[in-house]
Design a protein around this motif. Structure first.
Motif, mmCIF file in Angstrom:
data_model
loop_
_atom_site.group_PDB
_atom_site.id
_atom_site.type_symbol
_atom_site.label_atom_id
_atom_site.label_comp_id
_atom_site.label_asym_id
_atom_site.label_seq_id
_atom_site.Cartn_x
_atom_site.Cartn_y
_atom_site.Cartn_z
ATOM 1 N N SER A 30 -4.846 -49.539 -36.805
ATOM 2 C CA SER A 30 -5.733 -48.795 -36.361
ATOM 3 C C SER A 30 -5.053 -47.613 -35.511
ATOM 4 C CB SER A 30 -6.970 -49.212 -35.318
ATOM 5 O OG SER A 30 -7.320 -48.244 -34.459
ATOM 6 N N SER A 47 -6.822 -46.063 -39.719
ATOM 7 C CA SER A 47 -8.107 -46.052 -39.456
ATOM 8 C C SER A 47 -8.054 -45.448 -37.812
ATOM 9 C CB SER A 47 -8.835 -47.677 -39.653
ATOM 10 O OG SER A 47 -8.252 -48.255 -38.492
ATOM 11 N N THR A 50 -14.830 -45.735 -36.168
ATOM 12 C CA THR A 50 -15.866 -45.606 -36.956
ATOM 13 C C THR A 50 -15.495 -45.066 -38.407
ATOM 14 O OG1 THR A 50 -16.344 -43.409 -35.949
ATOM 15 C CG2 THR A 50 -17.406 -45.385 -34.938
ATOM 16 N N SER A 51 -14.298 -44.613 -38.498
ATOM 17 C CA SER A 51 -13.802 -44.190 -39.641
ATOM 18 C C SER A 51 -12.382 -44.716 -40.236
ATOM 19 C CB SER A 51 -13.930 -42.423 -39.615
ATOM 20 O OG SER A 51 -12.793 -42.103 -38.938
ATOM 21 N N LYS A 53 -9.357 -44.238 -43.754
ATOM 22 C CA LYS A 53 -8.653 -43.413 -44.531
ATOM 23 C C LYS A 53 -8.821 -44.490 -45.739
ATOM 24 C CE LYS A 53 -5.689 -40.811 -41.535
ATOM 25 N NZ LYS A 53 -4.105 -40.608 -41.226
ATOM 26 N N GLN A 72 -18.390 -50.847 -38.037
ATOM 27 C CA GLN A 72 -17.510 -50.852 -39.066
ATOM 28 C C GLN A 72 -17.834 -51.383 -40.254
ATOM 29 O OE1 GLN A 72 -13.566 -52.695 -37.801
ATOM 30 N NE2 GLN A 72 -12.913 -50.465 -37.179
ATOM 31 N N GLU A 74 -19.815 -50.044 -42.608
ATOM 32 C CA GLU A 74 -19.757 -49.097 -43.782
ATOM 33 C C GLU A 74 -18.380 -49.012 -44.141
ATOM 34 O OE1 GLU A 74 -21.160 -45.106 -43.090
ATOM 35 O OE2 GLU A 74 -23.280 -45.847 -42.303
ATOM 36 N N ILE A 75 -17.325 -49.021 -43.219
ATOM 37 C CA ILE A 75 -16.087 -49.016 -44.027
ATOM 38 C C ILE A 75 -15.945 -50.449 -44.518
ATOM 39 C CG2 ILE A 75 -13.516 -49.219 -43.117
ATOM 40 C CD1 ILE A 75 -14.213 -48.002 -40.456
ATOM 41 N N GLU A 78 -17.365 -49.921 -48.145
ATOM 42 C CA GLU A 78 -16.570 -49.103 -48.963
ATOM 43 C C GLU A 78 -15.370 -50.082 -49.509
ATOM 44 O OE1 GLU A 78 -15.968 -46.309 -51.521
ATOM 45 O OE2 GLU A 78 -17.800 -46.363 -50.048
#
Length: 265
Positions: A30, A47, A50-51, A53, A72, A74-75, A78
């Motif tokens: 991070s 990272s 909340t987001s 790469k 986290q 959604e990360i 994905e």
């Protein structure tokens, strides 16, 4: 053997793996990581909180990604869609942090070293509890995680305040795992609960005691009246990892012991 190419989406797995001597497994971290300092020099930052790469993470070909909390999700989703194995821990207590160290160690085949590290963390907490026994009085403490909106301390923070010798004035909020559920609907509730110490850790932003003291109606708060507003750096208290149980609780103990000494004088 366990996973060989690990991406850490938050700081606590990075710190823990370094403490276990397993840092060579880490291929990405991070951008908020500050502990240990060498991690920022050695590892790619892929990272935020909340987001992340996703493309950069996939280029690292991780066989394991470690994150924290529903924030986290959604990360994680994905990455899972791309076939990456992901572990999202969701511990929120002091006991949960100690258990997290043991579980992470087991996942990388370092169970014995993790058990030893967990034991060291527990002994440091016991030492803090012993110091508390010498305090003449426990202060009432308001811990603020964020200033706008005002958010009170999460469970492990509240517990550590207690271990260090203080009493959290919002214990019912600490039981709420989500930050939105710890927002103060009425800031004047702090005035009514009359904390003798205000501790601020604004999640990566510098704590401004003068701004807190200037809040409407807060001049009546004992901590404001007595100038007892102190910053605790977020990397040592707001990460649910070893730092909180070492540097974090030690800093809380120092501040609370200083308060008690000034009251005795």
């Amino acid at each position: 053997m366990g996973p060989q190419r690990i991406v850490c989406l938050t700081e606590e797995p990075t710190e823990t793996l370094y403490l276990l001597g397993e840092q060579d497994r880490i291929v990405g971290i991070s951008g908020f990581t500050v502990r240990p300092p060498q991690a920022r020099k050695e590892k790619p930052k892929v990272s935020a909180f909340t987001s992340a790469k996703i493309g950069e993470i996939l280029k690292l070909k991780p066989d394991f990604v470690i994150g924290f909390s529903d924030i986290q999700a959604e990360i994680a989703a994905e990455l899972i869609k791309h076939g990456v194995e992901v572990w999202i821990s969701n511990h929120r207590s002091v006991a949960g942090i100690v258990d997290y160290v043991r579980r992470l160690g087991a996942l990388v085949g370092a169970g014995e070293r993790a058990a030893a590290l967990a034991g060291e963390l527990e002994r440091n907490l016991d030492a803090a509890r012993e110091r508390v026994a010498r305090l003449p009085r426990r202060p009432k403490v308001y811990f603020e995680e964020w200033d706008s909106p005002q958010i009170t301390g999460i469970a492990w923070v509240s517990e550590l305040v207690g271990i260090a010798g203080g009493d959290d004035v919002f214990p019912e909020h600490a039981a709420m795992p989500l930050a939105r559920d710890r927002i103060l609907a009425d800031p004047l509730e702090v005035v009514r609960r009359a904390p003798e110490l205000i501790l601020g850790s604004w999640c990566g932003k510098k704590f401004r005691p003068e701004q807190v003291a200037a809040r409407a109606g807060w001049s009546e708060v004992p901590a404001v009246r007595d100038g007892e507003l102190h910053e605790v750096k977020s990397p040592i208290i707001l990460q649910p990892g070893p730092a909180a149980l070492t540097a974090g609780v030690d800093e809380l103990s120092r501040i609370i012991a200083g308060w008690a000494q000034r009251r005795a004088g």
